[in-house]
Design an enzyme around this catalytic site. Structure first.
Site, PDB file in Angstrom:
ATOM      1  N   CYS A  33      47.805 -23.430  37.901  1.00  0.00           N
ATOM      2  CA  CYS A  33      47.471 -22.565  36.762  1.00  0.00           C
ATOM      3  C   CYS A  33      46.846 -21.241  37.231  1.00  0.00           C
ATOM      4  O   CYS A  33      45.736 -21.223  37.750  1.00  0.00           O
ATOM      5  CB  CYS A  33      46.506 -23.341  35.850  1.00  0.00           C
ATOM      6  SG  CYS A  33      45.703 -22.354  34.586  1.00  0.00           S
ATOM      7  N   CYS A  36      43.553 -20.304  35.591  1.00  0.00           N
ATOM      8  CA  CYS A  36      42.499 -21.199  36.110  1.00  0.00           C
ATOM      9  C   CYS A  36      41.935 -20.647  37.417  1.00  0.00           C
ATOM     10  O   CYS A  36      40.731 -20.690  37.651  1.00  0.00           O
ATOM     11  CB  CYS A  36      43.049 -22.611  36.351  1.00  0.00           C
ATOM     12  SG  CYS A  36      43.637 -23.441  34.865  1.00  0.00           S
TER      13      CYS A  36
END
Length: 108
Positions: A33, A36
């Protein structure tokens, strides 16, 4: 992971959140991600700034699926704030350190 950020699992999540004497910020993330990875330094900086006031944790949603499923986590990064074992705040997507700090400080 920064040494002031606790890594959670499905096995220790509930106990950690329920037993915490201070508010708990949990970052739900995954290796693949991009956002993230962008938010990780912001979360680590926050953990250093609020050390002793807030317990900052991360849980990898790929390695530990039960917890995010039980909390209805649909997108990552999702950050939850828990107080007295209950979710009191939720945000999805990248946030800067100051936004995260404001989100948490109202629960101190």
């Amino acid at each position: 992971m920064a040494n002031n950020v606790l890594s959670l699992t499905d096995d220790n999540f509930k106990k950690t959140v329920q037993d915490a004497k201070s508010p708990v910020l949990v970052d739900f993330w995954a290796d693949w991600c991009g956002p993230c990875k962008m938010i990780a330094p912001e979360v680590e900086k926050l953990a250093a700034e609020l050390q002793g006031q807030v317990l900052v944790c991360k849980i990898n949603v790929d390695d530990h699926r039960e917890t995010p499923n039980s909390l209805g986590i649909m997108s990552i990064p999702t950050l939850l704030v828990f107080k007295d074992g209950r979710e009191v705040e939720r945000t999805v997507g990248f946030r800067k350190n100051d936004e995260l700090k404001k989100m948490i400080e109202k629960h101190l």
